[in-house]
Design a protein around this motif. Structure first.
Motif, PDB file in Angstrom:
ATOM      1  N   PRO A 212      -8.487   2.697  -7.487  1.00 47.18           N
ATOM      2  CA  PRO A 212      -8.271   3.940  -8.228  1.00 47.18           C
ATOM      3  C   PRO A 212      -6.852   4.106  -8.759  1.00 47.18           C
ATOM      4  O   PRO A 212      -6.643   4.878  -9.709  1.00 47.18           O
ATOM      5  CB  PRO A 212      -8.604   5.017  -7.193  1.00 47.18           C
ATOM      6  CG  PRO A 212      -9.601   4.369  -6.292  1.00 47.18           C
ATOM      7  CD  PRO A 212      -9.145   2.938  -6.187  1.00 47.18           C
ATOM      8  N   ARG A 213      -5.875   3.399  -8.193  1.00 44.10           N
ATOM      9  CA  ARG A 213      -4.486   3.555  -8.611  1.00 44.10           C
ATOM     10  C   ARG A 213      -3.910   2.286  -9.237  1.00 44.10           C
ATOM     11  O   ARG A 213      -2.737   2.275  -9.606  1.00 44.10           O
ATOM     12  CB  ARG A 213      -3.615   3.947  -7.420  1.00 44.10           C
ATOM     13  CG  ARG A 213      -3.983   5.259  -6.770  1.00 44.10           C
ATOM     14  CD  ARG A 213      -3.044   5.575  -5.617  1.00 44.10           C
ATOM     15  NE  ARG A 213      -1.658   5.654  -6.051  1.00 44.10           N
ATOM     16  CZ  ARG A 213      -1.110   6.752  -6.567  1.00 44.10           C
ATOM     17  NH1 ARG A 213      -1.830   7.852  -6.713  1.00 44.10           N
ATOM     18  NH2 ARG A 213       0.154   6.769  -6.925  1.00 44.10           N
ATOM     19  N   VAL A 214      -4.698   1.250  -9.357  1.00 41.47           N
ATOM     20  CA  VAL A 214      -4.167  -0.051  -9.783  1.00 41.47           C
ATOM     21  C   VAL A 214      -5.027  -0.624 -10.900  1.00 41.47           C
ATOM     22  O   VAL A 214      -6.258  -0.607 -10.831  1.00 41.47           O
ATOM     23  CB  VAL A 214      -4.124  -1.042  -8.599  1.00 41.47           C
ATOM     24  CG1 VAL A 214      -3.605  -2.400  -9.064  1.00 41.47           C
ATOM     25  CG2 VAL A 214      -3.247  -0.493  -7.478  1.00 41.47           C
ATOM     26  N   ARG A 215      -4.340  -1.149 -11.904  1.00 38.54           N
ATOM     27  CA  ARG A 215      -5.024  -1.694 -13.081  1.00 38.54           C
ATOM     28  C   ARG A 215      -4.370  -2.994 -13.496  1.00 38.54           C
ATOM     29  O   ARG A 215      -3.145  -3.155 -13.396  1.00 38.54           O
ATOM     30  CB  ARG A 215      -4.913  -0.677 -14.215  1.00 38.54           C
ATOM     31  CG  ARG A 215      -5.756  -0.945 -15.445  1.00 38.54           C
ATOM     32  CD  ARG A 215      -5.438   0.119 -16.479  1.00 38.54           C
ATOM     33  NE  ARG A 215      -6.390   0.149 -17.575  1.00 38.54           N
ATOM     34  CZ  ARG A 215      -6.156   0.751 -18.730  1.00 38.54           C
ATOM     35  NH1 ARG A 215      -5.005   1.384 -18.923  1.00 38.54           N
ATOM     36  NH2 ARG A 215      -7.062   0.751 -19.694  1.00 38.54           N
ATOM     37  N   THR A 216      -5.182  -3.935 -13.937  1.00 40.15           N
ATOM     38  CA  THR A 216      -4.675  -5.195 -14.474  1.00 40.15           C
ATOM     39  C   THR A 216      -4.753  -5.171 -15.999  1.00 40.15           C
ATOM     40  O   THR A 216      -5.785  -4.795 -16.567  1.00 40.15           O
ATOM     41  CB  THR A 216      -5.471  -6.392 -13.931  1.00 40.15           C
ATOM     42  OG1 THR A 216      -5.214  -6.529 -12.529  1.00 40.15           O
ATOM     43  CG2 THR A 216      -5.063  -7.686 -14.628  1.00 40.15           C
ATOM     44  N   LEU A 217      -3.651  -5.565 -16.633  1.00 39.49           N
ATOM     45  CA  LEU A 217      -3.593  -5.679 -18.092  1.00 39.49           C
ATOM     46  C   LEU A 217      -3.408  -7.133 -18.472  1.00 39.49           C
ATOM     47  O   LEU A 217      -2.488  -7.793 -17.971  1.00 39.49           O
ATOM     48  CB  LEU A 217      -2.427  -4.858 -18.653  1.00 39.49           C
ATOM     49  CG  LEU A 217      -2.373  -3.370 -18.315  1.00 39.49           C
ATOM     50  CD1 LEU A 217      -1.119  -2.755 -18.948  1.00 39.49           C
ATOM     51  CD2 LEU A 217      -3.621  -2.651 -18.798  1.00 39.49           C
ATOM     52  N   THR A 218      -4.279  -7.629 -19.326  1.00 38.59           N
ATOM     53  CA  THR A 218      -4.093  -8.946 -19.930  1.00 38.59           C
ATOM     54  C   THR A 218      -3.365  -8.755 -21.246  1.00 38.59           C
ATOM     55  O   THR A 218      -3.758  -7.911 -22.064  1.00 38.59           O
ATOM     56  CB  THR A 218      -5.439  -9.634 -20.170  1.00 38.59           C
ATOM     57  OG1 THR A 218      -6.165  -9.703 -18.938  1.00 38.59           O
ATOM     58  CG2 THR A 218      -5.232 -11.046 -20.704  1.00 38.59           C
ATOM     59  N   ILE A 219      -2.289  -9.503 -21.429  1.00 37.59           N
ATOM     60  CA  ILE A 219      -1.438  -9.283 -22.597  1.00 37.59           C
ATOM     61  C   ILE A 219      -1.160 -10.615 -23.296  1.00 37.59           C
ATOM     62  O   ILE A 219      -1.225 -11.680 -22.683  1.00 37.59           O
ATOM     63  CB  ILE A 219      -0.107  -8.605 -22.218  1.00 37.59           C
ATOM     64  CG1 ILE A 219       0.639  -9.422 -21.158  1.00 37.59           C
ATOM     65  CG2 ILE A 219      -0.357  -7.195 -21.721  1.00 37.59           C
ATOM     66  CD1 ILE A 219       1.990  -8.838 -20.776  1.00 37.59           C
ATOM     67  N   GLU A 220      -0.858 -10.502 -24.568  1.00 35.52           N
ATOM     68  CA  GLU A 220      -0.558 -11.684 -25.375  1.00 35.52           C
ATOM     69  C   GLU A 220       0.771 -11.457 -26.095  1.00 35.52           C
ATOM     70  O   GLU A 220       0.804 -10.871 -27.175  1.00 35.52           O
ATOM     71  CB  GLU A 220      -1.686 -11.924 -26.382  1.00 35.52           C
ATOM     72  CG  GLU A 220      -1.535 -13.231 -27.157  1.00 35.52           C
ATOM     73  CD  GLU A 220      -2.732 -13.495 -28.038  1.00 35.52           C
ATOM     74  OE1 GLU A 220      -2.516 -13.755 -29.249  1.00 35.52           O
ATOM     75  OE2 GLU A 220      -3.879 -13.422 -27.538  1.00 35.52           O
ATOM     76  N   PRO A 221       1.879 -11.909 -25.497  1.00 34.75           N
ATOM     77  CA  PRO A 221       3.178 -11.749 -26.168  1.00 34.75           C
ATOM     78  C   PRO A 221       3.381 -12.834 -27.226  1.00 34.75           C
ATOM     79  O   PRO A 221       3.021 -14.004 -27.015  1.00 34.75           O
ATOM     80  CB  PRO A 221       4.200 -11.911 -25.023  1.00 34.75           C
ATOM     81  CG  PRO A 221       3.383 -11.937 -23.755  1.00 34.75           C
ATOM     82  CD  PRO A 221       2.028 -12.433 -24.147  1.00 34.75           C
ATOM     83  N   GLU A 222       3.969 -12.448 -28.324  1.00 37.55           N
ATOM     84  CA  GLU A 222       4.281 -13.423 -29.371  1.00 37.55           C
ATOM     85  C   GLU A 222       5.408 -14.338 -28.888  1.00 37.55           C
ATOM     86  O   GLU A 222       6.474 -13.865 -28.493  1.00 37.55           O
ATOM     87  CB  GLU A 222       4.706 -12.700 -30.646  1.00 37.55           C
ATOM     88  CG  GLU A 222       3.625 -11.823 -31.253  1.00 37.55           C
ATOM     89  CD  GLU A 222       4.116 -11.088 -32.487  1.00 37.55           C
ATOM     90  OE1 GLU A 222       5.303 -11.279 -32.863  1.00 37.55           O
ATOM     91  OE2 GLU A 222       3.332 -10.311 -33.076  1.00 37.55           O
ATOM     92  N   GLY A 223       5.166 -15.639 -28.884  1.00 36.46           N
ATOM     93  CA  GLY A 223       6.212 -16.577 -28.522  1.00 36.46           C
ATOM     94  C   GLY A 223       6.394 -16.789 -27.030  1.00 36.46           C
ATOM     95  O   GLY A 223       7.419 -17.350 -26.612  1.00 36.46           O
ATOM     96  N   TRP A 224       5.450 -16.356 -26.207  1.00 38.51           N
ATOM     97  CA  TRP A 224       5.566 -16.557 -24.758  1.00 38.51           C
ATOM     98  C   TRP A 224       5.564 -18.044 -24.447  1.00 38.51           C
ATOM     99  O   TRP A 224       4.724 -18.800 -24.953  1.00 38.51           O
ATOM    100  CB  TRP A 224       4.411 -15.869 -24.046  1.00 38.51           C
ATOM    101  CG  TRP A 224       4.483 -15.933 -22.553  1.00 38.51           C
ATOM    102  CD1 TRP A 224       3.780 -16.769 -21.738  1.00 38.51           C
ATOM    103  CD2 TRP A 224       5.312 -15.137 -21.695  1.00 38.51           C
ATOM    104  NE1 TRP A 224       4.105 -16.540 -20.423  1.00 38.51           N
ATOM    105  CE2 TRP A 224       5.047 -15.545 -20.362  1.00 38.51           C
ATOM    106  CE3 TRP A 224       6.243 -14.128 -21.926  1.00 38.51           C
ATOM    107  CZ2 TRP A 224       5.691 -14.964 -19.273  1.00 38.51           C
ATOM    108  CZ3 TRP A 224       6.868 -13.557 -20.838  1.00 38.51           C
ATOM    109  CH2 TRP A 224       6.600 -13.966 -19.533  1.00 38.51           C
ATOM    110  N   THR A 225       6.501 -18.486 -23.589  1.00 37.33           N
ATOM    111  CA  THR A 225       6.667 -19.916 -23.324  1.00 37.33           C
ATOM    112  C   THR A 225       6.085 -20.364 -21.989  1.00 37.33           C
ATOM    113  O   THR A 225       6.204 -21.533 -21.639  1.00 37.33           O
ATOM    114  CB  THR A 225       8.158 -20.291 -23.357  1.00 37.33           C
ATOM    115  OG1 THR A 225       8.884 -19.515 -22.399  1.00 37.33           O
ATOM    116  CG2 THR A 225       8.745 -20.043 -24.752  1.00 37.33           C
TER     117      THR A 225
END
Length: 240
Positions: A25-38
């Motif tokens: 209830p208090r925790v969430r996972t975000l999948t992200i795509e940063p430009e140029g992540w190495t």
């Protein structure tokens, strides 16, 4: 959204949210795509920066939850008085953007060399430890001792049940009927039952709130572990 800016050797990157998932209830996972992540190594973290319409900015650090090579993910616990975590947990949707900077950290990083691994986590301190478990091919012996307040507060609960790691849970505040795990704060007796013998020369990583980390690390030293071998990461007031 502010443009990309350089600070030292790290660069702020625009990141798009590509997926979200509820852990508790208090925790969430975000999948992200940063430009140029190495890329990153298991145990590292990144900085998140939010910029309001009026130009006000807030930054917080979050451990990376994903294994190297997988879609980049962070797992965020909402702090009620936080500036960043309530937005990330309650408001962000797929397609939203914010900035990230990283990867950061070289001390609390696991490199698999076949030696056994002991992971000790409290609450959201399990996040970088989960990145290590996810990075393992299953051939390296891994034990996780994970302390949560209640059964409902266990982050990654279903995935941990399927994991190749040996997982030991302790619930410190409330336990469900029929609970077979530990039911107290981590102590020397518990560590002695779970930890690899010191002569196994295991990799050891402890992550959580400061008092939790100090208690676990001190207990491991009393069991015979070399203090230098016990790598720790503490979550204090940051991360909100």
């Amino acid at each position: 959204m502010a443009g990309t800016a350089v600070l030292g050797r790290l660069t702020w990157l625009s990141a798009t949210v590509t997926g979200t998932g509820v852990e508790t209830p208090r925790v969430r996972t975000l999948t992200i795509e940063p430009e140029g992540w190495t890329g990153h190594r298991p145990g590292q973290h990144l900085d998140v920066r939010l910029t309001a319409e009026g130009g006000y900015q807030a930054e917080r650090s979050y451990s990376i939850a994903s294994a190297p090579g997988d879609d980049l993910a962070i797992t965020v616990e909402r702090l009620d008085d936080g500036e960043v975590s309530p937005y990330l947990v309650d408001d962000v949707v797929e397609g939203d953007e914010f900035e990230v900077r990283g990867p950061i950290g070289g001390y609390f990083v696991w490199q698999d060399d076949g030696r056994p691994v002991l992971l000790v986590g409290g609450g959201s301190g399990v996040v970088p430890l989960m990145a290590m478990i996810r990075s393992s091919a299953g051939s390296t012996p891994i034990r996780l001792l994970y302390s949560s307040r209640t059964f409902e507060d266990i982050i990654y609960r279903e995935e941990l049940e399927r994991s190749s790691a040996e997982v030991f849970h302790t619930l410190t505040r409330r336990q469900p009927d029929g609970w077979r795990g530990y039911a107290r704060r981590i102590d020397d007796e518990m560590l002695g039952e779970v930890a690899w013998p010191p002569e196994e020369s295991a990799h050891v990583f402890v992550c959580g709130a400061t008092r939790f980390v100090d208690a676990a690390a001190d207990g491991l030293v009393r069991l015979g572990y070399d203090p230098i071998a016990v790598r720790t990461e503490r979550f204090g007031a940051t991360g909100g």
